[in-house]
Design a protein around this motif. Structure first.
Motif, PDB file in Angstrom:
ATOM      1  N   UNK A 173     -11.861 -32.339  37.656  1.00  0.00           N
ATOM      2  CA  UNK A 173     -12.709 -31.287  36.775  1.00  0.00           C
ATOM      3  C   UNK A 173     -12.576 -32.292  35.502  1.00  0.00           C
ATOM      4  N   UNK A 174     -12.198 -33.706  35.506  1.00  0.00           N
ATOM      5  CA  UNK A 174     -12.319 -34.854  34.467  1.00  0.00           C
ATOM      6  C   UNK A 174     -14.109 -34.841  33.955  1.00  0.00           C
ATOM      7  N   UNK A 175     -13.781 -35.262  32.623  1.00  0.00           N
ATOM      8  CA  UNK A 175     -15.510 -35.344  31.806  1.00  0.00           C
ATOM      9  C   UNK A 175     -15.242 -36.725  31.852  1.00  0.00           C
ATOM     10  N   UNK A 176     -13.912 -37.331  31.436  1.00  0.00           N
ATOM     11  CA  UNK A 176     -13.320 -38.612  31.660  1.00  0.00           C
ATOM     12  C   UNK A 176     -14.152 -38.967  32.316  1.00  0.00           C
ATOM     13  N   UNK A 177     -14.092 -41.200  32.348  1.00  0.00           N
ATOM     14  CA  UNK A 177     -13.856 -41.467  33.510  1.00  0.00           C
ATOM     15  C   UNK A 177     -12.018 -42.099  33.837  1.00  0.00           C
ATOM     16  N   UNK A 178     -12.014 -42.755  34.340  1.00  0.00           N
ATOM     17  CA  UNK A 178     -10.443 -43.072  34.737  1.00  0.00           C
ATOM     18  C   UNK A 178     -10.230 -43.791  33.624  1.00  0.00           C
ATOM     19  N   UNK A 179     -10.883 -44.455  33.334  1.00  0.00           N
ATOM     20  CA  UNK A 179     -10.248 -46.216  32.190  1.00  0.00           C
ATOM     21  C   UNK A 179      -9.804 -45.213  31.069  1.00  0.00           C
TER      22      UNK A 179
END
Length: 148
Positions: free
Chosen positions: A120-126
């Motif tokens: 569900x995240x809009x961010x990437x892992x970094x």
């Protein structure tokens, strides 16, 4: 602040023999063809130490693209509200916390592993790791695994 690991996409023919065998052993375990690590490494001709050296650092590209569950290793300062602040920040990203394991704090630090569903995240892992490392109570964040 400790430097974070970088990720690279590497062609299969560039992998060492031990890395290729680690991938084969992981696939045997994942498919259920073998039940124990000892069986898997014996079947592919790899030492257990080499398997443990590479198992959390090498993944087939297709699994990294579709996997949405990650495990982070975090060093947290032992102070009131630290864990709450960390979990609040994870919640803000939209990620879903699946498991939390934390050691008893020693010398003012607690080691924890946090498994989260990043779908569900809009961010990437970094970006997620950078966000967590930016918290005052967090000393270190490392990716230790990805899997379903």
């Amino acid at each position: 602040m400790a430097s974070r690991k970088s990720f690279y996409l590497v062609r299969e023919d560039m992998l060492t023999d031990a890395m290729e065998k680690t991938l084969e052993a992981k696939e045997l375990l994942h498919s259920g063809k073998v039940k124990k690590i000892n069986e898997a490494v014996h079947k592919v001709g790899l030492s257990r130490s080499a398997f443990y050296k590479y198992k959390d650092g090498i993944f087939p590209f297709h699994t990294m693209v579709k996997e949405k569950i990650i495990t982070l290793s975090i060093i947290l300062v032992d102070r009131s509200g630290s864990l709450s602040q960390l979990l609040g920040k994870v919640a803000e990203t939209g990620a879903n916390v699946l498991t939390i394991n934390q050691t008893i704090p020693l010398q003012g630090r607690a080691h924890m592993t946090l498994s989260i569903d990043t779908a569900p995240m809009a961010l990437d892992l970094d970006e997620l790791m950078e966000l967590l490392e930016g918290l005052e109570a967090v000393e270190k964040v490392e990716l230790v695994g990805s899997g379903s």
